[in-house]
Write an enzyme that holds these catalytic residues in place. Structure first.
Site, mmCIF file in Angstrom:
data_model
loop_
_atom_site.group_PDB
_atom_site.id
_atom_site.type_symbol
_atom_site.label_atom_id
_atom_site.label_comp_id
_atom_site.label_asym_id
_atom_site.label_seq_id
_atom_site.Cartn_x
_atom_site.Cartn_y
_atom_site.Cartn_z
ATOM 1 N N ILE A 15 -8.214 -9.357 -11.338
ATOM 2 C CA ILE A 15 -8.663 -8.655 -12.629
ATOM 3 C C ILE A 15 -10.134 -8.285 -12.432
ATOM 4 O O ILE A 15 -10.950 -9.257 -12.108
ATOM 5 C CB ILE A 15 -8.396 -9.746 -13.684
ATOM 6 C CG1 ILE A 15 -7.004 -10.062 -13.896
ATOM 7 C CG2 ILE A 15 -8.965 -9.042 -15.046
ATOM 8 C CD1 ILE A 15 -6.014 -9.095 -14.575
ATOM 9 N N LEU A 16 -10.415 -7.150 -12.979
ATOM 10 C CA LEU A 16 -11.883 -6.911 -12.577
ATOM 11 C C LEU A 16 -12.532 -7.380 -14.102
ATOM 12 O O LEU A 16 -12.023 -7.417 -14.751
ATOM 13 C CB LEU A 16 -12.092 -5.186 -12.659
ATOM 14 C CG LEU A 16 -11.497 -4.571 -11.400
ATOM 15 C CD1 LEU A 16 -11.279 -3.056 -11.490
ATOM 16 C CD2 LEU A 16 -12.059 -4.885 -9.924
ATOM 17 N N HIS A 66 0.917 1.646 -13.424
ATOM 18 C CA HIS A 66 1.667 0.507 -13.801
ATOM 19 C C HIS A 66 3.113 0.902 -13.913
ATOM 20 O O HIS A 66 3.535 2.018 -14.427
ATOM 21 C CB HIS A 66 1.163 0.137 -15.156
ATOM 22 C CG HIS A 66 1.675 -1.174 -15.487
ATOM 23 N ND1 HIS A 66 1.425 -2.359 -15.199
ATOM 24 C CD2 HIS A 66 2.853 -1.317 -16.656
ATOM 25 C CE1 HIS A 66 2.239 -3.363 -15.794
ATOM 26 N NE2 HIS A 66 2.914 -2.896 -16.522
ATOM 27 N N GLU A 98 6.306 7.112 -9.229
ATOM 28 C CA GLU A 98 4.741 6.590 -9.053
ATOM 29 C C GLU A 98 4.286 7.363 -7.962
ATOM 30 O O GLU A 98 3.128 8.142 -8.171
ATOM 31 C CB GLU A 98 4.645 5.176 -8.397
ATOM 32 C CG GLU A 98 4.859 3.970 -9.599
ATOM 33 C CD GLU A 98 4.820 2.696 -9.329
ATOM 34 O OE1 GLU A 98 3.828 2.501 -8.466
ATOM 35 O OE2 GLU A 98 5.393 2.029 -9.679
ATOM 36 N N ASN A 141 -5.393 3.241 -13.002
ATOM 37 C CA ASN A 141 -4.615 2.038 -12.468
ATOM 38 C C ASN A 141 -2.933 2.863 -12.699
ATOM 39 O O ASN A 141 -2.911 3.502 -13.566
ATOM 40 C CB ASN A 141 -4.381 0.924 -13.284
ATOM 41 C CG ASN A 141 -3.651 -0.148 -12.731
ATOM 42 O OD1 ASN A 141 -3.199 -0.303 -11.490
ATOM 43 N ND2 ASN A 141 -2.937 -0.940 -13.579
ATOM 44 N N ASP A 192 -3.680 -3.715 -18.777
ATOM 45 C CA ASP A 192 -2.889 -2.752 -19.089
ATOM 46 C C ASP A 192 -2.953 -1.760 -20.327
ATOM 47 O O ASP A 192 -1.672 -1.555 -20.855
ATOM 48 C CB ASP A 192 -1.422 -3.008 -18.840
ATOM 49 C CG ASP A 192 -1.268 -3.371 -17.250
ATOM 50 O OD1 ASP A 192 -1.929 -3.028 -16.279
ATOM 51 O OD2 ASP A 192 -0.382 -4.479 -16.903
ATOM 52 N N GLY A 243 0.827 -1.330 0.160
ATOM 53 C CA GLY A 243 0.047 0.045 -0.024
ATOM 54 C C GLY A 243 0.808 1.239 -0.268
ATOM 55 O O GLY A 243 0.164 2.480 0.382
ATOM 56 N N ASN A 301 1.538 3.251 -2.616
ATOM 57 C CA ASN A 301 0.812 4.299 -3.369
ATOM 58 C C ASN A 301 -0.399 4.799 -2.630
ATOM 59 O O ASN A 301 -0.789 5.962 -2.698
ATOM 60 C CB ASN A 301 0.501 3.593 -4.856
ATOM 61 C CG ASN A 301 1.550 3.893 -5.602
ATOM 62 O OD1 ASN A 301 1.927 5.289 -5.945
ATOM 63 N ND2 ASN A 301 2.321 2.910 -6.213
ATOM 64 N N MET A 322 -4.302 -7.100 -7.092
ATOM 65 C CA MET A 322 -3.636 -8.149 -7.924
ATOM 66 C C MET A 322 -4.885 -8.969 -8.444
ATOM 67 O O MET A 322 -4.745 -10.195 -8.505
ATOM 68 C CB MET A 322 -2.712 -8.890 -6.900
ATOM 69 C CG MET A 322 -1.414 -8.306 -6.599
ATOM 70 S SD MET A 322 -0.815 -7.252 -8.041
ATOM 71 C CE MET A 322 0.364 -8.597 -8.810
#
Length: 194
Positions: free
Chosen positions: A97-98, A114, A179, A112, A150, A20, A22, A95
């Site tokens: 996938i929606l 990346h 980031e 998101n 992505d 966490g 970010n 981690m």
């Protein structure tokens, strides 16, 4: 003397699976006076995600979701997002996938971060791939989420130079620093247009 009217901040949800960093960084930016957002919800698919300590520390509503049944999981999440009047979802090391259905419901409202210069190096192990392919540059990308991994529209990117003797760990550290600068910037940028 007239009282200055505080700006109404947009409610944001952050989805995490790990440390966490970010998430913590986005929280710290949200507390700045001129920030356009407030983190109202954090969702994790792991009860032991280290990032959840920030939810506790900053009194942010947290929910751990069991992903064994994706349809149930997403139904719970959608209900929560509606209840909390969430304007935007930020994926920060999430981690899972929606589903295409979930993404369609929140089209243009999921972003998101990346750790590569997309469209190069989608998916995992980006820093190892950068080193292996002797790239001159790497970096990070904030993008909208669509149903392809992505591949959504790029919002902002930051480039770093690969130095002589760099390892994937060294690159990862430098990219993570970027980031932390890039994600809040991208978030503020798109909230203007939401």
């Amino acid at each position: 003397m007239q009282k200055s009217i505080g700006i109404k901040k947009a409610n944001v949800a952050v989805f995490i699976s790990g440390t966490g960093s970010n998430f913590k960084n986005l929280i710290q930016h949200s507390l700045k006076k001129n920030s356009k957002y407030k983190i109202s919800l954090v969702i994790s698919n792991k009860s032991k995600a280290k990032g959840l300590i920030y939810a506790k520390k900053y009194k942010i509503h947290k929910k751990v979701i069991n992903y064994k049944n994706i349809r149930n999981a997403e139904k719970i999440i959608i209900d929560l997002l509606k209840r909390k009047k969430i304007k935007l979802i930020c994926l920060a090391g999430f981690m899972k996938i929606l589903s295409a259905n979930f993404i369609k419901k929140f089209k243009g409202k999921i972003i998101n971060i990346h750790p590569s210069l997309l469209p190069k190096y989608k998916g995992l192990n980006t820093h190892q791939k950068v080193i292996k392919n002797r790239e001159k540059f790497s970096g990070c990308t904030v993008h909208f989420v669509n149903s392809k991994l992505d591949s959504g529209k790029i919002i902002l990117q930051k480039k770093i130079k690969i130095l002589k003797g760099d390892t994937s760990e060294k690159v990862a550290k430098r990219v993570l620093k970027e980031e932390h600068l890039l994600y809040p910037k991208a978030l503020e940028k798109i909230l203007i247009n939401l």
